[in-house]
Enzyme design. Sequence first.
Site, PDB file in Angstrom:
ATOM      1  N   ARG A 204     -45.898   7.402 -40.931  1.00  0.00           N
ATOM      2  CA  ARG A 204     -45.611   6.842 -39.607  1.00  0.00           C
ATOM      3  C   ARG A 204     -44.459   5.839 -39.643  1.00  0.00           C
ATOM      4  NH1 ARG A 204     -49.557   7.061 -35.460  1.00  0.00           N
ATOM      5  NH2 ARG A 204     -50.467   9.117 -35.617  1.00  0.00           N
TER       6      ARG A 204
ATOM      7  N   ARG B  68     -44.185   3.347 -33.067  1.00  0.00           N
ATOM      8  CA  ARG B  68     -44.158   2.324 -32.008  1.00  0.00           C
ATOM      9  C   ARG B  68     -43.855   0.914 -32.492  1.00  0.00           C
ATOM     10  NH1 ARG B  68     -49.731   4.263 -29.571  1.00  0.00           N
ATOM     11  NH2 ARG B  68     -49.952   4.419 -31.804  1.00  0.00           N
TER      12      ARG B  68
ATOM     13  N   ARG C 156     -38.947   6.162 -26.423  1.00  0.00           N
ATOM     14  CA  ARG C 156     -40.281   6.491 -25.928  1.00  0.00           C
ATOM     15  C   ARG C 156     -40.462   6.024 -24.490  1.00  0.00           C
ATOM     16  NH1 ARG C 156     -44.592   7.469 -24.384  1.00  0.00           N
ATOM     17  NH2 ARG C 156     -46.590   7.477 -25.472  1.00  0.00           N
TER      18      ARG C 156
ATOM     19  N   ASP D  28     -45.959  16.199 -34.828  1.00  0.00           N
ATOM     20  CA  ASP D  28     -47.370  15.828 -34.945  1.00  0.00           C
ATOM     21  C   ASP D  28     -48.148  16.983 -35.551  1.00  0.00           C
ATOM     22  OD1 ASP D  28     -49.140  13.414 -33.937  1.00  0.00           O
ATOM     23  OD2 ASP D  28     -50.338  15.242 -33.833  1.00  0.00           O
TER      24      ASP D  28
ATOM     25  N   TYR E 268     -60.152  18.434 -34.906  1.00  0.00           N
ATOM     26  CA  TYR E 268     -59.601  18.117 -33.578  1.00  0.00           C
ATOM     27  C   TYR E 268     -59.968  19.187 -32.549  1.00  0.00           C
ATOM     28  CZ  TYR E 268     -57.081  13.974 -35.000  1.00  0.00           C
ATOM     29  OH  TYR E 268     -56.790  12.714 -35.430  1.00  0.00           O
TER      30      TYR E 268
END
Length: 343
Positions: free
Chosen positions: A25, A29, A38, A74, A151
């Site tokens: 990562r 963010r 973003r 992702d 998931y």
Amino acid sequence: MGFNDNFLKACMGEKTTPVPVWFMRQAGRYLPEYQEIRGKADFLTMCKTPELAAEVTLQPVDLLGVDAAILFSDILIPLEAMGANLSFVEGKGPVLEPPFRHEDDLKRLHLIEPQKDVSFVLETIKILRRELSEKVPLIGFAGAPFTLATYLVEGGTTKSFVNIKRMLFSAPDTFRKLLDLITEVTISYLSAQIDAGAQAIQLFDTWAGILTRHDFKDAALLYARRIFNALKSKNVPLIYFVFNGGHLLDLIRLSGANVIGLDWRTDIETALKLIGNDVTIQGNLDPCLLFLPEERLRDRISQILYQGYVAKSHIFNLGHGVLPEIPPEKVKLAIDIIHELSR
Ligand code: CP3
């Protein structure tokens, strides 16, 4: 400067000076430069727009000086290409609705043709290889079958894992059919990434650590092995990262990966007793240790470097992804310290 191949050398078992570092990562963010992009596009749009995905992939390379880039995408992207309905809900994370619960749900899923169904990923890789030619190698990735199935079956993130475990134990045929399908998709997806230019591959098994040793073999390792076996002939290094996998390390060693990723819970010295000294280790600073003041951070990094030196070779990483709360200057500081201490 020229191309920096320390990361690829370390993957292949060579000890390098300095020790290469990249962070899971590393694009995300916590970086104001990421936030700026973003602010104009949602996460899935960023993943599906090659120019944007390439731009944020390059940010940590240019801003932080990491020794490898990781494709911005992702693990859930191929599930959407297989027919699942994927969205990212602000404050909630990924949602896959309706969840996969019955044999009949297999009818909604299909194999993928990467050139057609995930062409944006392959295009991003091609842009990146051009942009990175004088810099660092590019890592491609995918989610491992058990993690992706979790998931799909849970419909998103879960704490109890009751639906995926119920399927594993009460409908093993359905479970196997689902994992066989995801495995086949993942092999074609990763082959296409390598053909497009990915120079190493990391397989993320984020949830396999919830399994007992017994069940890990049948429900996760079997499929990861099949993927690594199928990719072996492509001659790029293969990394297997099982989050929370401290109790599984001797089994993880059997996956066929060239590099074993460690989370922060198991120190490298302990891990090597289970893994042995004939494979490259990647890890494993607790991401929250980046909150330490400089001198104490330096001590903790130095401990990890000492332990990593005993391994065949060592790639420095965090034990999991960089958190949005971490100040970017601390991330940069850690990378500088890692390079300085291992030089
Ligand atoms: O590492 C990188 O810099 C490359 C890009 C990357 C992302 N996700 C970007 C991302 C990679 C390699 C992943 C892998 C991934 N995605 C995993 C395996 C690694 C792990 O964390 O264990 C998993 C489980 C996912 C699924 C996922 N994606 C979740 C649970 C979430 C929501 C949580 C969160 O942090 O928001 C995401 C979203 C996501 N993936 C973001 C990024 C940068 C945040 C998107 C945003 O809101 O801007």
